[in-house]
Motif scaffolding. Structure first.
Motif, PDB file in Angstrom:
ATOM      1  N   MET A 145       0.844  -1.170   0.000  1.00 52.61           N
ATOM      2  CA  MET A 145       0.000   0.000   0.000  1.00 52.61           C
ATOM      3  C   MET A 145       0.896   1.242   0.000  1.00 52.61           C
ATOM      4  O   MET A 145       1.818   1.346   0.794  1.00 52.61           O
ATOM      5  CB  MET A 145      -0.904  -0.023   1.241  1.00 52.61           C
ATOM      6  CG  MET A 145      -1.854   1.140   1.323  1.00 52.61           C
ATOM      7  SD  MET A 145      -2.949   1.098   2.769  1.00 52.61           S
ATOM      8  CE  MET A 145      -4.093  -0.169   2.289  1.00 52.61           C
ATOM      9  N   SER A 146       0.619   2.189  -0.900  1.00 54.49           N
ATOM     10  CA  SER A 146       1.435   3.398  -0.985  1.00 54.49           C
ATOM     11  C   SER A 146       1.108   4.357   0.154  1.00 54.49           C
ATOM     12  O   SER A 146       0.076   4.240   0.813  1.00 54.49           O
ATOM     13  CB  SER A 146       1.196   4.097  -2.325  1.00 54.49           C
ATOM     14  OG  SER A 146      -0.037   4.792  -2.314  1.00 54.49           O
ATOM     15  N   SER A 147       1.985   5.306   0.346  1.00 52.03           N
ATOM     16  CA  SER A 147       1.748   6.323   1.376  1.00 52.03           C
ATOM     17  C   SER A 147       0.484   7.125   1.086  1.00 52.03           C
ATOM     18  O   SER A 147      -0.219   7.532   2.003  1.00 52.03           O
ATOM     19  CB  SER A 147       2.942   7.269   1.470  1.00 52.03           C
ATOM     20  OG  SER A 147       4.079   6.579   1.923  1.00 52.03           O
ATOM     21  N   ILE A 148       0.200   7.351  -0.193  1.00 52.98           N
ATOM     22  CA  ILE A 148      -1.015   8.081  -0.556  1.00 52.98           C
ATOM     23  C   ILE A 148      -2.244   7.262  -0.186  1.00 52.98           C
ATOM     24  O   ILE A 148      -3.213   7.796   0.360  1.00 52.98           O
ATOM     25  CB  ILE A 148      -1.008   8.476  -2.044  1.00 52.98           C
ATOM     26  CG1 ILE A 148       0.097   9.514  -2.283  1.00 52.98           C
ATOM     27  CG2 ILE A 148      -2.377   9.025  -2.471  1.00 52.98           C
ATOM     28  CD1 ILE A 148       0.341   9.878  -3.726  1.00 52.98           C
ATOM     29  N   ASP A 149      -2.202   5.964  -0.440  1.00 46.95           N
ATOM     30  CA  ASP A 149      -3.319   5.097  -0.038  1.00 46.95           C
ATOM     31  C   ASP A 149      -3.527   5.143   1.474  1.00 46.95           C
ATOM     32  O   ASP A 149      -4.663   5.139   1.957  1.00 46.95           O
ATOM     33  CB  ASP A 149      -3.081   3.648  -0.484  1.00 46.95           C
ATOM     34  CG  ASP A 149      -3.129   3.492  -1.994  1.00 46.95           C
ATOM     35  OD1 ASP A 149      -3.805   4.299  -2.666  1.00 46.95           O
ATOM     36  OD2 ASP A 149      -2.482   2.547  -2.499  1.00 46.95           O
ATOM     37  N   ILE A 150      -2.429   5.197   2.212  1.00 49.76           N
ATOM     38  CA  ILE A 150      -2.526   5.283   3.673  1.00 49.76           C
ATOM     39  C   ILE A 150      -3.160   6.617   4.079  1.00 49.76           C
ATOM     40  O   ILE A 150      -4.013   6.657   4.964  1.00 49.76           O
ATOM     41  CB  ILE A 150      -1.141   5.081   4.325  1.00 49.76           C
ATOM     42  CG1 ILE A 150      -0.673   3.636   4.108  1.00 49.76           C
ATOM     43  CG2 ILE A 150      -1.170   5.436   5.808  1.00 49.76           C
ATOM     44  CD1 ILE A 150       0.783   3.386   4.471  1.00 49.76           C
ATOM     45  N   LEU A 151      -2.760   7.701   3.400  1.00 45.43           N
ATOM     46  CA  LEU A 151      -3.361   9.009   3.689  1.00 45.43           C
ATOM     47  C   LEU A 151      -4.861   8.992   3.399  1.00 45.43           C
ATOM     48  O   LEU A 151      -5.648   9.566   4.161  1.00 45.43           O
ATOM     49  CB  LEU A 151      -2.680  10.113   2.875  1.00 45.43           C
ATOM     50  CG  LEU A 151      -1.232  10.432   3.234  1.00 45.43           C
ATOM     51  CD1 LEU A 151      -0.627  11.412   2.223  1.00 45.43           C
ATOM     52  CD2 LEU A 151      -1.125  10.988   4.645  1.00 45.43           C
ATOM     53  N   VAL A 152      -5.268   8.303   2.321  1.00 47.46           N
ATOM     54  CA  VAL A 152      -6.689   8.176   1.990  1.00 47.46           C
ATOM     55  C   VAL A 152      -7.400   7.361   3.065  1.00 47.46           C
ATOM     56  O   VAL A 152      -8.452   7.765   3.585  1.00 47.46           O
ATOM     57  CB  VAL A 152      -6.888   7.538   0.596  1.00 47.46           C
ATOM     58  CG1 VAL A 152      -8.349   7.188   0.352  1.00 47.46           C
ATOM     59  CG2 VAL A 152      -6.376   8.466  -0.502  1.00 47.46           C
ATOM     60  N   GLU A 153      -6.817   6.229   3.406  1.00 45.99           N
ATOM     61  CA  GLU A 153      -7.414   5.340   4.400  1.00 45.99           C
ATOM     62  C   GLU A 153      -7.601   6.040   5.749  1.00 45.99           C
ATOM     63  O   GLU A 153      -8.596   5.815   6.443  1.00 45.99           O
ATOM     64  CB  GLU A 153      -6.520   4.104   4.568  1.00 45.99           C
ATOM     65  CG  GLU A 153      -7.097   3.036   5.461  1.00 45.99           C
ATOM     66  CD  GLU A 153      -6.179   1.824   5.506  1.00 45.99           C
ATOM     67  OE1 GLU A 153      -5.394   1.713   6.478  1.00 45.99           O
ATOM     68  OE2 GLU A 153      -6.238   1.005   4.572  1.00 45.99           O
ATOM     69  N   ARG A 154      -6.673   6.907   6.089  1.00 45.33           N
ATOM     70  CA  ARG A 154      -6.749   7.621   7.373  1.00 45.33           C
ATOM     71  C   ARG A 154      -7.633   8.879   7.299  1.00 45.33           C
ATOM     72  O   ARG A 154      -7.750   9.592   8.288  1.00 45.33           O
ATOM     73  CB  ARG A 154      -5.348   8.006   7.839  1.00 45.33           C
ATOM     74  CG  ARG A 154      -4.537   6.790   8.226  1.00 45.33           C
ATOM     75  CD  ARG A 154      -3.168   7.155   8.707  1.00 45.33           C
ATOM     76  NE  ARG A 154      -2.432   5.951   9.077  1.00 45.33           N
ATOM     77  CZ  ARG A 154      -1.138   5.916   9.279  1.00 45.33           C
ATOM     78  NH1 ARG A 154      -0.411   7.016   9.184  1.00 45.33           N
ATOM     79  NH2 ARG A 154      -0.542   4.783   9.598  1.00 45.33           N
ATOM     80  N   GLY A 155      -8.185   9.159   6.130  1.00 42.35           N
ATOM     81  CA  GLY A 155      -9.073  10.314   5.980  1.00 42.35           C
ATOM     82  C   GLY A 155      -8.358  11.649   5.890  1.00 42.35           C
ATOM     83  O   GLY A 155      -8.967  12.698   6.055  1.00 42.35           O
ATOM     84  N   ARG A 156      -7.069  11.613   5.593  1.00 39.77           N
ATOM     85  CA  ARG A 156      -6.304  12.861   5.505  1.00 39.77           C
ATOM     86  C   ARG A 156      -6.374  13.480   4.120  1.00 39.77           C
ATOM     87  O   ARG A 156      -6.221  14.699   3.982  1.00 39.77           O
ATOM     88  CB  ARG A 156      -4.861  12.610   5.929  1.00 39.77           C
ATOM     89  CG  ARG A 156      -4.784  12.280   7.437  1.00 39.77           C
ATOM     90  CD  ARG A 156      -3.413  11.920   7.904  1.00 39.77           C
ATOM     91  NE  ARG A 156      -2.507  13.050   7.787  1.00 39.77           N
ATOM     92  CZ  ARG A 156      -1.213  12.984   8.089  1.00 39.77           C
ATOM     93  NH1 ARG A 156      -0.689  11.860   8.527  1.00 39.77           N
ATOM     94  NH2 ARG A 156      -0.442  14.048   7.958  1.00 39.77           N
ATOM     95  N   VAL A 157      -6.581  12.653   3.081  1.00 38.67           N
ATOM     96  CA  VAL A 157      -6.798  13.144   1.717  1.00 38.67           C
ATOM     97  C   VAL A 157      -7.959  12.382   1.107  1.00 38.67           C
ATOM     98  O   VAL A 157      -8.284  11.269   1.534  1.00 38.67           O
ATOM     99  CB  VAL A 157      -5.552  13.001   0.808  1.00 38.67           C
ATOM    100  CG1 VAL A 157      -4.358  13.755   1.354  1.00 38.67           C
ATOM    101  CG2 VAL A 157      -5.204  11.558   0.544  1.00 38.67           C
TER     102      VAL A 157
END
Length: 162
Positions: free
Chosen positions: A1-13
């Motif tokens: 999982m990419s860092s962007i996917d993690i940001l999406v998953e965490r609701g940050r983007v």
């Protein structure tokens, strides 16, 4: 999982919805330009606010790049999330090829954005003494000329490439 996917998953983007895209791009395009102009205009008389406006010009130009080039908007922890997203896109091998020789300059920009945030923090505790006024005038002019303007110029070049 990419860092962007993690940001999406965490609701940050999140992805910008197509009906909102034009409004979002127009807002950040206008906002970074207003902050950049404001930063230059007030250097002499209000240097601490010049630093703050300069940083926000950089921040808004970064959010414009993220929106225009990648279709994302920042939802939470806007400053650290913008830095994390920018750091991720600048490390991507595909982007390295796309941006060719400019990669190192753009990678440096993520660090400058973080440094600008620290300048904003310092400026908020400005005391108004003659020493502090002179210090912040010099610091603001240097920050504007050597960090804000070159950063935004590079972001604009990067936006044209994506």
């Amino acid at each position: 999982m990419s860092s962007i996917d993690i940001l999406v998953e965490r609701g940050r983007v999140s992805r910008i919805l197509e009906p909102d895209r034009e409004r979002y791009l127009n807002f950040y395009s206008t906002s970074y330009q207003d902050n950049l102009e404001h930063s230059a205009f007030i250097i002499e008389h209000f240097p601490r606010w010049s630093i703050i406006s300069g940083y926000y010009a950089m921040h808004d130009a970064t959010k414009l790049l993220i929106a225009k080039g990648y279709g994302y908007k920042i939802d939470e922890d806007v400053h650290s999330t913008a830095i994390a997203f920018l750091s991720e896109i600048l490390k991507d091998d595909e982007l390295i090829d796309m941006f060719q020789s400019g990669y190192r300059e753009y990678q440096e920009m993520a660090g400058r954005l973080h440094g600008a945030r620290e300048e904003r923090r310092k400026a908020q505790y400005y005391t108004g003494t003659l020493f502090a006024q002179d210090y912040f005038k010099k610091r603001s002019k240097k920050f504007h000329d050597e960090t804000v303007v070159p950063y935004i110029e590079k972001i604009l070049v990067l936006m044209e490439a994506v």
